[in-house]
Design a protein around this motif. Sequence first.
Motif, short mmCIF file in Angstrom:
data_model
loop_
_atom_site.label_atom_id
_atom_site.label_comp_id
_atom_site.label_asym_id
_atom_site.label_seq_id
_atom_site.Cartn_x
_atom_site.Cartn_y
_atom_site.Cartn_z
N THR A 92 0.85 -1.18 0.00
CA THR A 92 0.00 0.00 0.00
C THR A 92 0.89 1.23 0.00
O THR A 92 2.07 1.16 0.35
CB THR A 92 -0.91 0.04 1.25
N GLU A 93 0.33 2.36 -0.38
CA GLU A 93 1.09 3.61 -0.34
C GLU A 93 0.74 4.34 0.94
O GLU A 93 -0.40 4.75 1.15
CB GLU A 93 0.76 4.49 -1.55
N ASP A 94 1.72 4.47 1.80
CA ASP A 94 1.55 5.14 3.08
C ASP A 94 2.60 6.25 3.16
O ASP A 94 3.79 5.98 3.33
CB ASP A 94 1.74 4.14 4.23
N THR A 95 2.17 7.49 3.02
CA THR A 95 3.12 8.61 3.00
C THR A 95 3.88 8.74 4.32
O THR A 95 4.94 9.36 4.35
CB THR A 95 2.39 9.94 2.68
N ASN A 96 3.37 8.15 5.40
CA ASN A 96 4.11 8.18 6.66
C ASN A 96 5.43 7.41 6.56
O ASN A 96 6.35 7.67 7.33
CB ASN A 96 3.26 7.59 7.79
N LEU A 97 5.51 6.48 5.62
CA LEU A 97 6.73 5.69 5.46
C LEU A 97 7.76 6.37 4.56
O LEU A 97 8.88 5.87 4.43
CB LEU A 97 6.38 4.31 4.91
#
Length: 118
Positions: free
Chosen positions: A54-59
């Motif tokens: 998934t795309e998680d901008t926190n990462l």
Amino acid sequence: MKRTIRVGIVQQSCTNDIKFNLEKLHHNIATVAQAGAQLVVLQELHNTPYFCQTEDTNLFDLAEPIPGPSTGFYSELAAAYHIVLVTSLFERRAAGLYHNTAVVFDTDGSMAGKYRKM
């Protein structure tokens, strides 16, 4: 003339503790190199648990420049064990521009090349 290359493949479980993962990678790289591997290939995005489902901008904070801290670490290992080392790093190329980048280190630790996946 036929040439044989001994290949070592490192695949391991990872935690959220990057330092622990790097120590484990160092141990596993040393193990296959000492067993005669000349080319060592690491799993995709091996510094942390694989997060690309998934795309998680926190990462995005996990991304780093190339060259950067990880390339320095892997360069030293390639030179120390006289191996060709294929890595996969989460690269921050520029603000807002990220890549899953394969980086290859030669036996002297120099960066032989990189390939940026989109």
